[in-house]
Design a protein around this motif. Structure first.
Motif, PDB file in Angstrom:
ATOM      1  N   UNK A 153       3.330 -18.697  38.155  1.00 17.05           N
ATOM      2  CA  UNK A 153       4.414 -18.108  37.368  1.00 17.05           C
ATOM      3  C   UNK A 153       5.082 -19.159  36.485  1.00 17.05           C
ATOM      4  N   UNK A 154       5.285 -20.344  37.050  1.00 15.86           N
ATOM      5  CA  UNK A 154       5.904 -21.426  36.263  1.00 15.86           C
ATOM      6  C   UNK A 154       5.002 -21.855  35.106  1.00 15.86           C
ATOM      7  N   UNK A 155       3.694 -21.978  35.366  1.00 14.78           N
ATOM      8  CA  UNK A 155       2.765 -22.304  34.289  1.00 14.78           C
ATOM      9  C   UNK A 155       2.740 -21.197  33.252  1.00 14.78           C
ATOM     10  N   UNK A 156       2.816 -19.958  33.717  1.00 19.31           N
ATOM     11  CA  UNK A 156       2.826 -18.831  32.796  1.00 19.31           C
ATOM     12  C   UNK A 156       4.023 -18.855  31.865  1.00 19.31           C
ATOM     13  N   UNK A 157       5.182 -19.268  32.386  1.00 18.66           N
ATOM     14  CA  UNK A 157       6.382 -19.361  31.555  1.00 18.66           C
ATOM     15  C   UNK A 157       6.204 -20.415  30.473  1.00 18.66           C
ATOM     16  N   UNK A 158       5.643 -21.578  30.835  1.00 21.07           N
ATOM     17  CA  UNK A 158       5.399 -22.616  29.825  1.00 21.07           C
ATOM     18  C   UNK A 158       4.407 -22.128  28.766  1.00 21.07           C
ATOM     19  N   UNK A 159       3.379 -21.421  29.207  1.00 21.34           N
ATOM     20  CA  UNK A 159       2.414 -20.868  28.258  1.00 21.34           C
ATOM     21  C   UNK A 159       3.078 -19.836  27.349  1.00 21.34           C
ATOM     22  N   UNK A 160       3.982 -19.059  27.924  1.00 18.70           N
ATOM     23  CA  UNK A 160       4.671 -18.067  27.107  1.00 18.70           C
ATOM     24  C   UNK A 160       5.535 -18.731  26.040  1.00 18.70           C
ATOM     25  N   UNK A 161       6.276 -19.773  26.422  1.00 19.57           N
ATOM     26  CA  UNK A 161       7.128 -20.457  25.452  1.00 19.57           C
ATOM     27  C   UNK A 161       6.306 -20.992  24.287  1.00 19.57           C
ATOM     28  N   UNK A 162       5.106 -21.471  24.592  1.00 17.77           N
ATOM     29  CA  UNK A 162       4.239 -21.994  23.536  1.00 17.77           C
ATOM     30  C   UNK A 162       3.582 -20.866  22.752  1.00 17.77           C
ATOM     31  N   UNK A 163       3.035 -19.886  23.461  1.00 13.47           N
ATOM     32  CA  UNK A 163       2.266 -18.833  22.791  1.00 13.47           C
ATOM     33  C   UNK A 163       3.152 -17.823  22.069  1.00 13.47           C
ATOM     34  N   UNK A 164       4.415 -17.672  22.493  1.00  7.96           N
ATOM     35  CA  UNK A 164       5.280 -16.713  21.811  1.00  7.96           C
ATOM     36  C   UNK A 164       5.519 -17.139  20.360  1.00  7.96           C
ATOM     37  N   UNK A 165       5.782 -18.425  20.158  1.00  9.75           N
ATOM     38  CA  UNK A 165       5.933 -18.909  18.794  1.00  9.75           C
ATOM     39  C   UNK A 165       4.645 -18.803  18.000  1.00  9.75           C
ATOM     40  N   UNK A 166       3.531 -19.085  18.653  1.00  9.62           N
ATOM     41  CA  UNK A 166       2.237 -19.021  17.977  1.00  9.62           C
ATOM     42  C   UNK A 166       1.887 -17.586  17.601  1.00  9.62           C
ATOM     43  N   UNK A 167       2.169 -16.647  18.497  1.00 11.14           N
ATOM     44  CA  UNK A 167       1.823 -15.252  18.209  1.00 11.14           C
ATOM     45  C   UNK A 167       2.728 -14.670  17.124  1.00 11.14           C
ATOM     46  N   UNK A 168       3.973 -15.142  17.033  1.00 15.29           N
ATOM     47  CA  UNK A 168       4.844 -14.690  15.952  1.00 15.29           C
ATOM     48  C   UNK A 168       4.339 -15.198  14.609  1.00 15.29           C
ATOM     49  N   UNK A 169       3.990 -16.485  14.556  1.00 17.04           N
ATOM     50  CA  UNK A 169       3.521 -17.073  13.305  1.00 17.04           C
ATOM     51  C   UNK A 169       2.186 -16.468  12.881  1.00 17.04           C
ATOM     52  N   UNK A 170       1.291 -16.267  13.843  1.00 15.70           N
ATOM     53  CA  UNK A 170      -0.026 -15.717  13.528  1.00 15.70           C
ATOM     54  C   UNK A 170       0.048 -14.214  13.285  1.00 15.70           C
ATOM     55  N   UNK A 171       0.731 -13.500  14.200  1.00 17.44           N
ATOM     56  CA  UNK A 171       0.730 -12.049  14.116  1.00 17.44           C
ATOM     57  C   UNK A 171       1.618 -11.496  13.026  1.00 17.44           C
ATOM     58  N   UNK A 172       2.764 -12.123  12.779  1.00 14.40           N
ATOM     59  CA  UNK A 172       3.698 -11.599  11.790  1.00 14.40           C
ATOM     60  C   UNK A 172       3.483 -12.238  10.419  1.00 14.40           C
ATOM     61  N   UNK A 173       3.233 -13.554  10.414  1.00  9.54           N
ATOM     62  CA  UNK A 173       3.068 -14.256   9.137  1.00  9.54           C
ATOM     63  C   UNK A 173       1.608 -14.390   8.722  1.00  9.54           C
ATOM     64  N   UNK A 174       0.692 -14.036   9.625  1.00  8.91           N
ATOM     65  CA  UNK A 174      -0.752 -14.100   9.345  1.00  8.91           C
ATOM     66  C   UNK A 174      -1.193 -15.513   8.977  1.00  8.91           C
ATOM     67  N   UNK A 175      -0.625 -16.491   9.686  1.00  9.68           N
ATOM     68  CA  UNK A 175      -0.966 -17.891   9.437  1.00  9.68           C
ATOM     69  C   UNK A 175      -1.455 -18.517  10.740  1.00  9.68           C
ATOM     70  N   UNK A 176      -2.643 -19.120  10.706  1.00 13.50           N
ATOM     71  CA  UNK A 176      -3.215 -19.771  11.885  1.00 13.50           C
ATOM     72  C   UNK A 176      -2.768 -21.228  11.899  1.00 13.50           C
ATOM     73  N   UNK A 177      -1.988 -21.583  12.903  1.00 10.60           N
ATOM     74  CA  UNK A 177      -1.421 -22.930  12.981  1.00 10.60           C
ATOM     75  C   UNK A 177      -1.994 -23.674  14.188  1.00 10.60           C
ATOM     76  N   UNK A 178      -3.063 -24.420  13.971  1.00 10.57           N
ATOM     77  CA  UNK A 178      -3.649 -25.206  15.054  1.00 10.57           C
ATOM     78  C   UNK A 178      -2.820 -26.437  15.389  1.00 10.57           C
ATOM     79  N   UNK A 179      -1.823 -26.730  14.576  1.00 11.81           N
ATOM     80  CA  UNK A 179      -0.927 -27.852  14.867  1.00 11.81           C
ATOM     81  C   UNK A 179       0.243 -27.427  15.745  1.00 11.81           C
TER      82      UNK A 179
END
Length: 306
Positions: A14-40
């Motif tokens: 669960x703790x690892x999942x929370x860290x993954x969520x904090x990282x992936x939530x920003x990534x999914x917003x940028x990719x899903x809403x802005x349609x920009x793939x940010x590997x950085x």
């Protein structure tokens, strides 16, 4: 099966999942809403970890280091958006991948120049260094704090995007930018704000992970892969999907690594069980992703009509 050990492993997942969520939530917003793939994006996680660790070691204030890390990641995200992302919004994803991959390499080398090539360690603050008993299992307070922070951020991010005027404008601006601009909204400012929000969340994940991981150059690369798996499984652009998929993937990965070798030892020799079990455990999340892509290609929490 030891129930206390199982509960501890479940909480670790669960703790690892929370860290993954904090990282992936920003990534999914940028990719899903802005349609920009940010590997950085993983580099922003690394920036948060390094700045948080260095600031805490220098000041002794964990709260100050948290603020400094989140602010630094947001500022770096703003610079990346202005110099790299903005000129590439209208180009193919291949250009975005190549540009941000090069940016990821740049940040990794820059971290070595600034902090060196050895792991940079930071200790858990003394006030949250102890453990508590949960149903007979002893579990660190700091890891519970990470879980709590993740729950608060998950609700806040969902509310911001789905229930506020800012979120409405961001969602509208990505699909009907000209119309939103005619109505008086600054679409460029909205995109910058969203990019900074995603970067800040990555920085928060990095500084929270610092005391339990070794902070070093390239630490964002492997976690970026997990974040990409999360947004594919949960659904690109979905905060709920990112939270659900992050916890699911982290729990499967944690329990698989903890128990799969032991289960295989019932039918295989111990050496073979450890080897095969470790290999299979590392494959579980990718098998899950393949299954989701086969039967729910839009993700578990996103409908096909989206």
């Amino acid at each position: 099966m030891n129930s206390s050990l199982f509960l501890s492993q479940l909480l670790n997942g669960l703790q690892l999942g929370v860290l993954l969520f904090l990282l992936s939530s920003g990534l999914t917003l940028i990719f899903g809403i802005m349609n920009f793939i940010n590997l950085a994006h993983g580099s922003l996680y690394m920036v948060g970890a390094f700045v948080g660790a260095a600031t805490y070691n220098a000041s002794g204030s964990f709260l100050f280091s948290l603020v400094a890390a989140v602010a630094s990641a947001a500022i770096v995200g703003l610079v990346v958006e202005h110099l790299v992302a903005r000129p590439l919004y209208r180009h193919d994803h291949l250009y975005q991948v190549l540009a941000t991959f090069g940016l990821m390499m740049f940040f990794n080398e820059l971290a070595i120049v600034i902090w060196g090539n050895r792991p940079y360690f930071v200790t858990i603050p003394e006030v949250i260094r102890g453990s508590v008993q949960i149903l007979g299992a002893s579990y660190p307070i700091y890891r519970l704090l990470i879980i709590a922070v993740g729950v608060v951020v998950a609700f806040g991010a969902w509310y911001l995007i789905q229930k506020t005027r800012f979120g409405m404008l961001v969602r509208a601006g990505t699909t009907h930018a000209s119309m939103v601009s005619v109505l008086g909204a600054n679409v460029d400012l909205l995109k910058k704000s969203l990019f900074m929000l995603g970067a800040a969340l990555a920085g928060l994940a990095g500084t929270l992970a610092g005391p339990i991981l070794s902070v070093q150059s390239g630490m964002g690369d492997p976690v970026l892969i997990l974040a990409l798996v999360v947004i594919v499984v949960g659904g690109i652009g979905s905060i709920r999907g990112a939270l659900f998929a992050a916890i699911l993937i982290a729990v499967i990965d944690t329990l698989g690594r903890a128990y799969l070798p032991g289960l295989l030892a019932l039918v295989l020799a111990p050496t073979a069980a450890n080897t095969v079990g470790s290999a299979l455990a590392s494959m579980l999340i990718y098998l899950l992703m393949a299954f989701v892509l086969a039967f729910r290609p839009h993700g578990l929490m996103v409908s096909a009509k989206r």
